[in-house]
Design an enzyme around this catalytic site. Sequence first.
Site, PDB file in Angstrom:
ATOM      1  N   GLU A  31      -0.118   4.718   1.721  1.00 60.83           N
ATOM      2  CA  GLU A  31      -0.298   5.788   2.697  1.00 60.83           C
ATOM      3  C   GLU A  31       0.660   5.685   3.875  1.00 60.83           C
ATOM      4  OE1 GLU A  31      -2.786   4.042   1.415  1.00 60.83           O
ATOM      5  OE2 GLU A  31      -4.165   5.466   0.461  1.00 60.83           O
ATOM      6  N   HIS A  77      -2.416  -0.299  -3.752  1.00 56.48           N
ATOM      7  CA  HIS A  77      -2.863   1.079  -3.516  1.00 56.48           C
ATOM      8  C   HIS A  77      -3.535   1.672  -4.748  1.00 56.48           C
ATOM      9  CE1 HIS A  77      -2.942   5.284  -2.368  1.00 56.48           C
ATOM     10  NE2 HIS A  77      -2.285   5.584  -3.475  1.00 56.48           N
ATOM     11  N   HIS A 104      -8.035   5.163   6.629  1.00 57.63           N
ATOM     12  CA  HIS A 104      -9.234   4.791   5.901  1.00 57.63           C
ATOM     13  C   HIS A 104      -9.308   3.276   5.859  1.00 57.63           C
ATOM     14  CE1 HIS A 104      -6.089   4.540   2.804  1.00 57.63           C
ATOM     15  NE2 HIS A 104      -6.864   3.683   2.174  1.00 57.63           N
ATOM     16  N   ASP A 136       0.859  -1.180   0.000  1.00 59.67           N
ATOM     17  CA  ASP A 136       0.000   0.000   0.000  1.00 59.67           C
ATOM     18  C   ASP A 136       0.902   1.240   0.000  1.00 59.67           C
ATOM     19  OD1 ASP A 136      -3.170   0.472   1.775  1.00 59.67           O
ATOM     20  OD2 ASP A 136      -2.281   1.565   0.112  1.00 59.67           O
TER      21      ASP A 136
END
Lengths: 73, 211
Positions: free
Chosen positions: B10, B60, B114, B8
Amino acid sequence: MSSPEAFAPYEPEPPYTFTVEFATASTAAGVMYFPGLERPDDRHVSWTHEDYAVAYKMFIGVMRMSRSDPDYG
Amino acid sequence: MKVYISADMEGVTGVTHPQDVIPGRPRYERFRHLLTADVNAAIEGAAEAGATEFVVNEAHDGMRNVVLEDLDERAELIIGDMKSLVMMEGFEGADAVFFVGYHARAGTSDVLSHTFDNPAVVTDVELNGEPCSEARMNATLAGLQGIPVGLVTGDDLTCEEAGILVPWRPDRAGQDRRGPLLRPMPAPEVGPRTHPGGRARRVQSRSVRAL
């Protein structure tokens, strides 16, 4: 990480229930097309399955279907 | 030993703002290189521990973020978002799964927190009545096939959340969170080992699956 045997898999017990909370009721309404989905209240949808892989793929499907409202207010 | 990496963005080194991780935004290209470097650092660490096979799955956004020509040449890369298992496509048969660049779940006070979808759309997710992050749902998928989580990288809340997934507690977070968008950046334990530019590689020898 010297050996995978030193680590235990994460294995919660079945059945598996996902509950998703949406920001708006309209988004929750917009995903209610899949068999087995329940809507306990305006902004939540949930589903349960004995097979986690099935429940997981349902989550992906619900996410793909979800859409936000147009900007307003 | 085969290691599977769900990558991912973030929670990548230095990421603090949506501008860092949305394709087309000015800072995105810079942070693609840091993502790739974080993944390479995980591969290097796993190789030092004896791993010999590496599968990296883009996890992602549109799932086309890793800089292929900078990726460790030992790794196979799965690109694209048309995947039935999305963040966990191709995990079967691994001896351990790594979650690199992960983040905390929706509704938490964390950098870019999130759960799968935009936090303005999905405000919370639970699994069996308990809070469920992407790490938890993905760890469950792997765990029920007997595959443990071997690494989680992200900021401190991400690692704290991941503590319930593993018998060992993640003892190092890449960065401290201080608020939803701002945080200082100590030198990460799992951080870039290559310069962003990387060096030229023979991409035609790379194993890549595009989905």
